[in-house]
Design an enzyme around this catalytic site. Structure first.
Site, PDB file in Angstrom:
ATOM      1  CG  ASN A  81      59.296 141.865 107.909  1.00  0.00           C
ATOM      2  OD1 ASN A  81      58.452 141.998 107.023  1.00  0.00           O
ATOM      3  ND2 ASN A  81      60.553 141.549 107.659  1.00  0.00           N
ATOM      4  CB  CYS A 140      59.933 141.938 102.022  1.00  0.00           C
ATOM      5  SG  CYS A 140      60.040 140.659 103.276  1.00  0.00           S
ATOM      6  CG  HIS A 174      60.065 145.767 104.046  1.00  0.00           C
ATOM      7  ND1 HIS A 174      58.847 145.280 104.458  1.00  0.00           N
ATOM      8  CD2 HIS A 174      60.969 144.776 104.274  1.00  0.00           C
ATOM      9  CE1 HIS A 174      59.009 144.046 104.920  1.00  0.00           C
ATOM     10  NE2 HIS A 174      60.286 143.717 104.827  1.00  0.00           N
TER      11      HIS A 174
HETATM   12  N1  ACO Z   1      66.246 136.963 121.543  1.00  0.00           N
HETATM   13  C1  ACO Z   1      67.411 136.985 122.194  1.00  0.00           C
HETATM   14  N2  ACO Z   1      68.589 136.815 121.597  1.00  0.00           N
HETATM   15  C2  ACO Z   1      68.592 136.625 120.265  1.00  0.00           C
HETATM   16  C3  ACO Z   1      67.408 136.598 119.514  1.00  0.00           C
HETATM   17  C4  ACO Z   1      66.191 136.783 120.198  1.00  0.00           C
HETATM   18  N3  ACO Z   1      65.012 136.775 119.576  1.00  0.00           N
HETATM   19  N4  ACO Z   1      67.721 136.393 118.204  1.00  0.00           N
HETATM   20  C5  ACO Z   1      69.049 136.295 118.145  1.00  0.00           C
HETATM   21  N5  ACO Z   1      69.587 136.425 119.390  1.00  0.00           N
HETATM   22  C6  ACO Z   1      70.974 136.369 119.784  1.00  0.00           C
HETATM   23  C7  ACO Z   1      71.831 135.561 118.840  1.00  0.00           C
HETATM   24  O1  ACO Z   1      71.746 134.187 119.135  1.00  0.00           O
HETATM   25  C8  ACO Z   1      73.181 136.134 119.124  1.00  0.00           C
HETATM   26  O2  ACO Z   1      73.671 135.542 120.312  1.00  0.00           O
HETATM   27  P1  ACO Z   1      75.241 135.151 120.456  1.00  0.00           P
HETATM   28  O3  ACO Z   1      75.967 136.457 120.360  1.00  0.00           O
HETATM   29  O4  ACO Z   1      75.280 134.515 121.791  1.00  0.00           O
HETATM   30  O5  ACO Z   1      75.504 134.233 119.309  1.00  0.00           O
HETATM   31  C9  ACO Z   1      72.914 137.604 119.437  1.00  0.00           C
HETATM   32  O6  ACO Z   1      71.516 137.687 119.747  1.00  0.00           O
HETATM   33  C10 ACO Z   1      73.202 138.537 118.282  1.00  0.00           C
HETATM   34  O7  ACO Z   1      72.643 137.977 117.097  1.00  0.00           O
HETATM   35  P2  ACO Z   1      72.631 138.783 115.754  1.00  0.00           P
HETATM   36  O8  ACO Z   1      72.057 137.919 114.665  1.00  0.00           O
HETATM   37  O9  ACO Z   1      73.958 139.397 115.545  1.00  0.00           O
HETATM   38  O10 ACO Z   1      71.552 139.928 116.133  1.00  0.00           O
HETATM   39  P3  ACO Z   1      71.185 141.210 115.345  1.00  0.00           P
HETATM   40  O11 ACO Z   1      71.351 142.393 116.181  1.00  0.00           O
HETATM   41  O12 ACO Z   1      71.789 141.244 113.959  1.00  0.00           O
HETATM   42  O13 ACO Z   1      69.604 141.041 115.160  1.00  0.00           O
HETATM   43  C11 ACO Z   1      68.048 140.451 113.422  1.00  0.00           C
HETATM   44  C12 ACO Z   1      69.088 139.949 114.410  1.00  0.00           C
HETATM   45  C13 ACO Z   1      66.888 141.057 114.206  1.00  0.00           C
HETATM   46  C14 ACO Z   1      67.556 139.264 112.594  1.00  0.00           C
HETATM   47  C15 ACO Z   1      68.655 141.547 112.517  1.00  0.00           C
HETATM   48  O14 ACO Z   1      69.873 141.071 111.987  1.00  0.00           O
HETATM   49  C16 ACO Z   1      67.746 141.956 111.382  1.00  0.00           C
HETATM   50  O15 ACO Z   1      66.751 142.617 111.599  1.00  0.00           O
HETATM   51  N6  ACO Z   1      68.125 141.631 110.145  1.00  0.00           N
HETATM   52  C17 ACO Z   1      67.341 142.049 108.983  1.00  0.00           C
HETATM   53  C18 ACO Z   1      66.117 141.192 108.811  1.00  0.00           C
HETATM   54  C19 ACO Z   1      65.314 141.665 107.630  1.00  0.00           C
HETATM   55  O16 ACO Z   1      65.398 142.809 107.225  1.00  0.00           O
HETATM   56  N7  ACO Z   1      64.527 140.822 106.992  1.00  0.00           N
HETATM   57  C20 ACO Z   1      63.733 141.262 105.879  1.00  0.00           C
HETATM   58  C21 ACO Z   1      63.687 140.336 104.819  1.00  0.00           C
HETATM   59  S1  ACO Z   1      62.781 138.906 105.232  1.00  0.00           S
HETATM   60  C22 ACO Z   1      61.957 138.395 103.823  1.00  0.00           C
HETATM   61  O17 ACO Z   1      62.131 138.897 102.770  1.00  0.00           O
HETATM   62  C23 ACO Z   1      61.029 137.243 103.935  1.00  0.00           C
END
Ligand code: ACO
Length: 318
Positions: free
Chosen positions: A275, A110, A245
């Protein structure tokens, strides 16, 4: 010598997919995605390759500034999702626009577009390259496991581009960072069918530890922005626009809060586009540029982070 940006462009693919459509494939909801990631929809390329999208964005940027293909001295493209190792995205762009210059691709996930800008700056400093075309193009949808709700709801496809012209006093400061890591973000590719291969065959898809990436992302935007501003002899108060980003609306909100900057100064296009990896910064920059809010002389901070792990930032005087 370095550069100023004289044109920007983008390409938005053909198919808008809203959150409700994703509930057909994974157990998720519009409410969860909007609340946790700030995304309402994303565009998916059903037919355009990464190379083609890059070429459309490049033409858009060249049209905006009236630069013709024979004026371009170098093309650098960023991608981590191309369908082809060869030709490169930059090579395909060259053929499409009819340019005759050296070209190459950079992969820094990214952060790739900012790595392209820095590389372009170094080439231009040599005095040999007067106009450089930089492109970010990503078809991340083809790298997603569409049964993994923690990744497939986040990403979208698209391309962005910029035309750079050698000129002093605009690319004020920059920082690139990489920390080799295979645990937090991993994108294995297809290993082919060599009868001699003895390694593990991992499914080609994005694997990501979301919360670790989230923390890395917020820290990167904040620290990289402060570092480049310090190098340029500026403070956050001098900045007219932050173009980060676009990975998660909450990452942008947290970063704005930690920097003590009003959120309105942060360009945010994530709600509609998701993203788009290394395309997100040039796409957001193009939207800012075409909105009429960007004026010559404005101070703009670009920042990105992602797989690698990698991060980057720069300060530009528009
Ligand atoms: N829908 C519903 N529930 C979901 C989903 C979804 N799409 N995805 C995850 N959950 C659930 C999980 O299973 C978890 O459930 P549990 O508590 O029963 O286990 C709960 O939601 C919380 O999961 P977390 O992973 O803690 O959720 P979080 O709030 O951290 O959000 C996310 C996840 C969106 C991935 C976030 O962590 C994020 O944005 N991280 C950064 C990603 C990023 O910046 N990427 C850029 C680089 S990518 C690249 O370079 C190619």
């Amino acid at each position: 010598m370095s550069f100023k940006i004289i044109g920007t462009g983008k390409f938005i693919p053909d198919y808008s997919v809203d959150n409700n459509m994703l509930t057909q494939y994974v157990d998720t909801s519009d409410e969860w995605i909007k609340q946790r990631v700030g995304i309402a929809s994303r565009y998916i390329s059903t037919k355009y390759t990464t190379n083609e999208m890059g070429a459309f964005a490049a033409k858009d940027a060249m049209e905006q500034c009236g630069v013709s293909a024979d004026e371009i001295d170098l093309i650098i493209a960023s991608t981590c999702s191309s369908e082809f190792s060869c030709p490169t995205v930059a090579g395909f762009v060259q053929k499409s626009i009819g340019a005759n210059c050296p070209v190459f691709d950079i992969n820094s996930a990214c952060s790739g577009f900012l790595f392209c800008l820095e590389t372009a700056a170094m080439y231009m400093n040599s005095g040999k390259y007067k106009k450089v075309l930089v492109v970010g193009s990503e078809r991340i949808s083809r790298l997603l496991d569409w049964s993994d709700r923690s990744t497939c709801v986040i990403f979208g496809d698209g391309a962005g581009a910029a035309v750079l012209e050698a000129e002093n006093g605009h690319y004020l400061a920059s920082k690139l960072f990489t920390k080799g890591d295979t645990d937090i973000i991993l994108i294995p590719l297809d290993i082919g069918n060599s009868p001699f291969y003895r390694g593990e065959a991992k499914k080609p898809a994005i694997y990501m530890l979301g919360q670790e990436t989230f923390k890395f992302a917020v820290n990167s935007i904040v620290n990289d922005s402060l570092d480049v501003l310090k190098e340029a002899g500026l403070t956050v108060d001098d900045v007219d626009h932050f173009v980060p980003h676009q990975a998660n609306g909450r990452i942008i909100n947290f970063a704005a809060k930690r920097l003590g900057v009003p959120e309105e100064k942060f360009v945010s296009i994530i709600s509609e586009y998701g993203n788009t990896s290394s395309s997100s910064v040039p796409m957001a920059l193009d939207m800012l540029n075409r909105s009429g809010k960007l004026k010559r002389g404005d101070i703009v901070v670009l920042s990105a982070f992602g797989g690698g792990l990698s991060s980057a930032a720069c300060v530009i005087k528009w």
